[in-house]
Motif scaffolding. Structure first.
Motif, PDB file in Angstrom:
ATOM      1  N   LEU A   1      -4.054   7.019  22.741  1.00 26.10           N
ATOM      2  CA  LEU A   1      -3.472   8.264  22.227  1.00 26.10           C
ATOM      3  C   LEU A   1      -2.178   7.956  21.479  1.00 26.10           C
ATOM      4  O   LEU A   1      -1.074   8.098  22.009  1.00 26.10           O
ATOM      5  CB  LEU A   1      -3.227   9.240  23.381  1.00 26.10           C
ATOM      6  N   ALA A   2      -2.321   7.504  20.231  1.00 27.61           N
ATOM      7  CA  ALA A   2      -1.142   7.332  19.379  1.00 27.61           C
ATOM      8  C   ALA A   2      -0.688   8.719  18.939  1.00 27.61           C
ATOM      9  O   ALA A   2      -1.516   9.596  18.711  1.00 27.61           O
ATOM     10  CB  ALA A   2      -1.518   6.497  18.172  1.00 27.61           C
ATOM     11  N   ILE A   3       0.604   8.884  18.843  1.00 32.13           N
ATOM     12  CA  ILE A   3       1.112  10.202  18.420  1.00 32.13           C
ATOM     13  C   ILE A   3       1.396  10.172  16.917  1.00 32.13           C
ATOM     14  O   ILE A   3       2.207   9.374  16.426  1.00 32.13           O
ATOM     15  CB  ILE A   3       2.394  10.571  19.209  1.00 32.13           C
ATOM     16  N   TYR A   4       0.686  11.053  16.210  1.00 28.61           N
ATOM     17  CA  TYR A   4       0.859  11.194  14.762  1.00 28.61           C
ATOM     18  C   TYR A   4       1.517  12.557  14.481  1.00 28.61           C
ATOM     19  O   TYR A   4       1.396  13.486  15.290  1.00 28.61           O
ATOM     20  CB  TYR A   4      -0.506  11.183  14.041  1.00 28.61           C
ATOM     21  N   PRO A   5       2.129  12.718  13.316  1.00 31.28           N
ATOM     22  CA  PRO A   5       2.617  14.050  12.959  1.00 31.28           C
ATOM     23  C   PRO A   5       1.443  15.038  12.868  1.00 31.28           C
ATOM     24  O   PRO A   5       0.331  14.647  12.473  1.00 31.28           O
ATOM     25  CB  PRO A   5       3.253  13.849  11.582  1.00 31.28           C
ATOM     26  N   LYS A   6       1.701  16.277  13.223  1.00 35.31           N
ATOM     27  CA  LYS A   6       0.640  17.299  13.230  1.00 35.31           C
ATOM     28  C   LYS A   6      -0.056  17.378  11.856  1.00 35.31           C
ATOM     29  O   LYS A   6      -1.285  17.511  11.767  1.00 35.31           O
ATOM     30  CB  LYS A   6       1.250  18.663  13.595  1.00 35.31           C
ATOM     31  N   GLU A   7       0.741  17.282  10.789  1.00 30.83           N
ATOM     32  CA  GLU A   7       0.175  17.405   9.437  1.00 30.83           C
ATOM     33  C   GLU A   7      -0.887  16.325   9.187  1.00 30.83           C
ATOM     34  O   GLU A   7      -1.887  16.568   8.512  1.00 30.83           O
ATOM     35  CB  GLU A   7       1.262  17.248   8.346  1.00 30.83           C
ATOM     36  N   ILE A   8      -0.630  15.140   9.728  1.00 28.14           N
ATOM     37  CA  ILE A   8      -1.593  14.043   9.529  1.00 28.14           C
ATOM     38  C   ILE A   8      -2.880  14.336  10.306  1.00 28.14           C
ATOM     39  O   ILE A   8      -3.989  14.150   9.807  1.00 28.14           O
ATOM     40  CB  ILE A   8      -0.974  12.694   9.994  1.00 28.14           C
TER      41      ILE A   8
ATOM     42  N   VAL B   1      11.352  15.056  13.158  1.00 27.28           N
ATOM     43  CA  VAL B   1      11.525  14.762  14.584  1.00 27.28           C
ATOM     44  C   VAL B   1      10.273  15.206  15.351  1.00 27.28           C
ATOM     45  O   VAL B   1       9.737  16.294  15.123  1.00 27.28           O
ATOM     46  CB  VAL B   1      12.789  15.474  15.126  1.00 27.28           C
ATOM     47  N   MET B   2       9.815  14.347  16.256  1.00 29.80           N
ATOM     48  CA  MET B   2       8.594  14.634  17.026  1.00 29.80           C
ATOM     49  C   MET B   2       8.798  15.824  17.957  1.00 29.80           C
ATOM     50  O   MET B   2       9.826  15.926  18.638  1.00 29.80           O
ATOM     51  CB  MET B   2       8.233  13.405  17.867  1.00 29.80           C
ATOM     52  N   THR B   3       7.800  16.716  17.967  1.00 26.02           N
ATOM     53  CA  THR B   3       7.826  17.841  18.912  1.00 26.02           C
ATOM     54  C   THR B   3       6.469  17.932  19.612  1.00 26.02           C
ATOM     55  O   THR B   3       5.543  17.199  19.280  1.00 26.02           O
ATOM     56  CB  THR B   3       8.076  19.192  18.186  1.00 26.02           C
ATOM     57  N   SER B   4       6.390  18.892  20.532  1.00 25.38           N
ATOM     58  CA  SER B   4       5.136  19.051  21.291  1.00 25.38           C
ATOM     59  C   SER B   4       3.980  19.474  20.374  1.00 25.38           C
ATOM     60  O   SER B   4       2.815  19.216  20.710  1.00 25.38           O
ATOM     61  CB  SER B   4       5.329  20.065  22.419  1.00 25.38           C
ATOM     62  N   ASP B   5       4.270  20.085  19.230  1.00 18.96           N
ATOM     63  CA  ASP B   5       3.189  20.453  18.292  1.00 18.96           C
ATOM     64  C   ASP B   5       2.461  19.198  17.804  1.00 18.96           C
ATOM     65  O   ASP B   5       1.239  19.174  17.697  1.00 18.96           O
ATOM     66  CB  ASP B   5       3.761  21.181  17.060  1.00 18.96           C
TER      67      ASP B   5
END
Lengths: 529, 314
Positions: A179-186, A119-123
């Motif tokens: 600004l596409a939102i990617y997972p932090k790990e990516i 689930v997407m978070t601010s991180d």
């Protein structure tokens, strides 16, 4: 109190940015050929696109193709509607603006899953913002003066600037290099190279990419859609087709014959003559897509004859846009003669300031200006390319017009890659033409920046740009923008020739085909017989 | 024979080295920038320079060459700047459509060209000869892309019995793969058939004047046997040279046909890579084409000995 006023004013400005007549006869106010209808889930939608995108990592390239495929997979915090109003996408609402525009607080939607189930978070959002800020050209202006991006809690992000920022929202809503939102790990795994794992929150997930064959996207069943009615790229995304295939087909004849034979459902960008033949074919629909870009010719202000303002003014005085646009784009449906650098569809941003210097076609004035400038027939190298047919044709006509005023113009024709290489060298050219794509904010127009080829340097421009950037409401920023456009027509860093539109064709049974410049096929479907 | 083979294989090394030097130099001398192609039309010079640095494109050309050759001898042709995948993988993905297209086009070219040449020679200066040679001239004169576009219009659009464009891999659906290749293979094969027909005719005419042909006829052999058993086999050597060249040409450069039919093959990759200035792919692909030419030539030379027992290699 101030914050509430700002929010209200922002909302007012957004509601004011009304469309001034969008698209062809078949266009609706929601940016598609049809709306709603009995959308039948299922099927494969095959879209023939103009080529292979360099990547679909939206942070790393300004290439339009990248986001046109990419934003089916990834989403941005904000997006825009058919009338270029800004609407939240992954953000819950419009931002809360504090400290006179120095602080933006953005609440995120909750429970939005990525394609990997997380689930997407601010991180994730902060990591994406930091990567975008580092890599994207589109971020440079909007993020100037950034002090910090923080995550006060897992569903909130905050931008803090050292001065009021009026361009942030427009930049966050721009998909190109967006600004596409990617997972932090990516973001952590690919800090400065294009990503190789394509995990987003969009209505489709990438299941296969075979270079030069296709990008195959499949509906993401857990997609968390917004609830507002579809409106341009904004609102509800229905993900009607089970699968979308983006097929690179560089040859326009092949795109059209593939469409006629039923190999493709939608084909991008046809030539003017093909547009006519599609219009006459009862099994197909011809779609004019607008706005796209304006045709622009930049002048080299570092070196050569165009360092003299009078010579640039002469080039503007002689310019007759109608024959240039007609030669370049053919059908009158496909272009527009208009002085505004922002498009007519962009509501408050449209202005005719400086129009007295546009479309003059005044040979006597041009000759007089050249005489005043002391121009002695020095050679002017006009870079053009046949790789984009319109570019070459426009250059031929404009060069002819200039010759009539006494300019000694020599066309330097090369492929696009060579032109791009040469325009970076101040000693290799005097003028070159290209399309300047539509942007939500005039400061984001490529040709307005001092880094753009031609290197426009003007303290008055900087001052007005600062004023525009400091205004938080488009309607208020429109005033200094009109002054800046007037200055543009006096200082002539480049010449705007005219607006041009794109064409798209689809088979008759394809519904909800987008009519805006960009592709968004999440609500498009093939009607079953 | 083995000695001959090893000598020929060894001679590949200097040939490929020369090709590598020439292609590397030409590619780097050509104006244009892969970083600019990757970043898009509105990228600034600052961004382009950063990517050039990251890609090592700002290093001196000799340094870049030594690094590239060092990797290439180990089979690593580098990574595509535009596609972000190893060059060997990018080329490998395109071998199937190009290979099948080459095979099918060669079958069509040989299948049409050799019989046409034989018929023309056996009916020398008669109607059959003239018809065959007009057709051959037509094949040679009509540009394959024009023929391709007309075939698309006819069989893809007006009478939609074959796909107008695109490709399905063998693994997905072998029959559909074949359907996608028929039109492009015909448009390519027809032109090559013209060339083969003219060569086969000329070789057959030479052979038919030989004494052993007269002897064969004199001892009462049927005309069909004389032509196919005694004539054609002897006429095949020059024809085989043309067939070899045809295969190399088709495999290395069906650029236009692959573009018209939107086949994701090696020719289109090479063309797109030139437009994108994707240096590693251009260098790798040209090297592979050079290798292919050399190998096909070697195979053709070996086939001479198989067809004509008088040919011996020491």
């Amino acid at each position: 109190m101030r914050n509430h006023w700002l929010m209200g004013a922002t909302a007012l400005a957004l509601s004011l940015s009304l469309v001034a007549g969008c698209g062809s006869k078949s266009t609706t106010s929601t940016g598609t050929t049809t709306t709603g209808g009995a959308a039948q889930k299922g099927g494969v939608l095959k879209v023939a696109i103009v080529g292979e995108p360099p990547t679909i990592d939206m942070h790393t390239t300004t290439a339009t193709l990248a986001f046109e495929v990419g934003w089916h997979i990834f989403e941005t915090l904000y997006t825009y509607t058919a009338d270029y109003g800004i609407q939240p996408m992954l953000a819950e609402t419009l931002p809360e603006v504090k400290a006179d525009g120095k602080i933006y607080v953005i609440k995120l939607r909750q429970g939005v899953p990525f394609h990997n189930g997380k689930v997407m978070t601010s991180d994730d959002v902060v990591a994406s913002i930091n990567r975008w800020n580092k890599l994207a050209q589109n971020a440079k202006g909007a993020m100037a003066g950034l002090k910090a991006v923080t995550a006060p809690d897992k569903n909130t992000v905050q931008f803090e600037f050292d001065k009021p920022n009026g361009t942030l929202l427009a930049a966050l809503a721009t998909p190109g290099n967006g600004l596409a939102i990617y997972p932090k790990e990516i973001c952590d795994k690919y800090p400065d190279k294009p990503i190789q794992e394509f995990i987003g929150t969009g209505p489709y997930k990438l299941i296969e990419h075979v270079p030069d064959r296709y990008y195959k996207l499949q509906r993401f069943d857990q997609y968390a859609s917004r609830s507002e009615e579809p409106n341009g790229p904004g609102g509800k995304k229905l993900a009607v087709a089970d699968e979308i295939q983006f097929i690179p087909v560089p040859d326009t004849n092949t795109r059209l014959s593939g469409l006629e034979s039923g190999e493709y459902d939608v084909a991008a960008l046809l030539s003017g003559s093909q547009y006519q033949s599609v219009k006459n074919d009862s099994s197909l629909q011809a779609i004019v897509v607008k706005p796209i870009s304006h045709l622009n010719v930049s002048f080299n202000m570092k070196q050569g004859p165009f360092t003299n303002k009078l010579v640039r003014q002469a080039a503007l005085a002689i310019m007759d846009p109608e024959p240039i646009m007609s030669a370049a784009f053919g059908d009158k449906d496909l272009y527009r003669i208009d002085p505004s650098l922002m498009q007519k569809e962009q509501g408050v941003w449209w202005t005719d300031a400086g129009k007295e210097n546009y479309n003059q076609h005044n040979v006597a004035k041009a000759k007089q200006l050249l005489q005043q400038a002391g121009y002695k027939g020095e050679k002017i190298r006009y870079l053009a390319t046949k790789e984009y047919d319109y570019n070459y044709k426009a250059a031929l006509v404009y060069a002819d017009q200039m010759k009539a005023a006494g300019f000694n113009v020599e066309l330097v024709v090369s492929d696009w890659a060579t032109l791009v290489n040469n325009r970076a060298k101040p000693d290799a050219w005097d003028m070159f033409g290209t399309g300047i794509s539509v942007k939500n904010n005039p400061l984001l127009l490529a040709s307005m920046g001092d880094k753009w080829f031609g290197w426009w340097s003007n303290p008055q421009r900087d001052q007005l740009a600062q004023q525009i950037a400091g205004e938080l409401v488009d309607a208020q920023a429109a005033k200094p923008w009109a002054e800046l456009q007037k200055l543009y027509y006096e200082d002539v860093p480049s010449v705007k020739i005219g607006d041009y539109f794109g064409t798209r064709a689809a088979r008759k049974n394809v519904k909800n085909v987008p009519t805006m410049g960009e592709y968004y096929f999440w609500n498009t479907y093939v009607e079953k017989k | 024979m083995l000695q001959y083979l090893s000598r020929r294989v060894l001679s590949l090394i200097p040939t490929l080295f020369v090709v590598a030097v020439v292609v590397f130099t030409l590619v780097h001398m050509t104006p244009g920038d892969p970083a600019a192609a990757m970043l898009g039309p509105e990228a600034t010079q600052e961004q382009i320079q950063k990517v050039r640095n990251d890609l090592g494109l700002n290093e001196p050309i000799p340094t870049q060459f030594v690094k590239w050759v060092g990797r290439a001898v180990t089979g690593n042709l580098g990574t595509s700047i535009f596609l972000s995948q190893p060059v060997t993988a990018a080329i490998g993905q395109r071998v199937e459509p190009t290979g099948l297209l080459t095979l099918l086009a060669t079958v069509i070219a040989v299948g049409l060209g050799v019989p046409a040449g034989v018929i023309a020679a056996s009916r020398h200066n008669q109607l059959g000869d003239r018809v065959m040679m007009i057709l051959a001239l037509l094949g040679l004169s009509v540009p394959s892309f024009w023929l391709g576009l007309n075939l698309i219009l006819l069989f893809g659009v007006r009478m939609p019995i074959l796909p107008a464009a695109g490709y399905t891999s063998l693994a997905e659906d072998p029959l559909d793969a074949l359907r996608h290749l028929i039109l492009p293979a015909f448009s390519l094969g027809f032109a090559q058939a013209g060339l083969i027909a003219r060569m086969a005719r000329s070789a057959m005419l030479d052979v038919m004047r030989q004494d052993y042909m007269r002897t064969a006829r004199a001892k009462g052999l049927a005309q069909r046997l004389v032509i196919y058993r005694h004539g054609l086999r002897n006429a095949l050597i020059p024809t085989l040279t043309v067939i070899g060249l045809t295969i190399s040409t088709l495999a290395g450069g069906a650029v236009v046909t692959e573009t018209v039919f939107n086949l994701p093959g090696a020719g289109r990759l090479l063309l797109q890579s030139v437009l994108r200035r994707d240096y590693p792919v251009i260098q790798g692909a040209v090297l592979c084409v050079a290798l292919l030419y050399a190998v096909v030539n070697l195979v053709v030379d070996l086939a001479y000995a198989w067809i004509d027992p008088r040919v011996r290699y020491a």
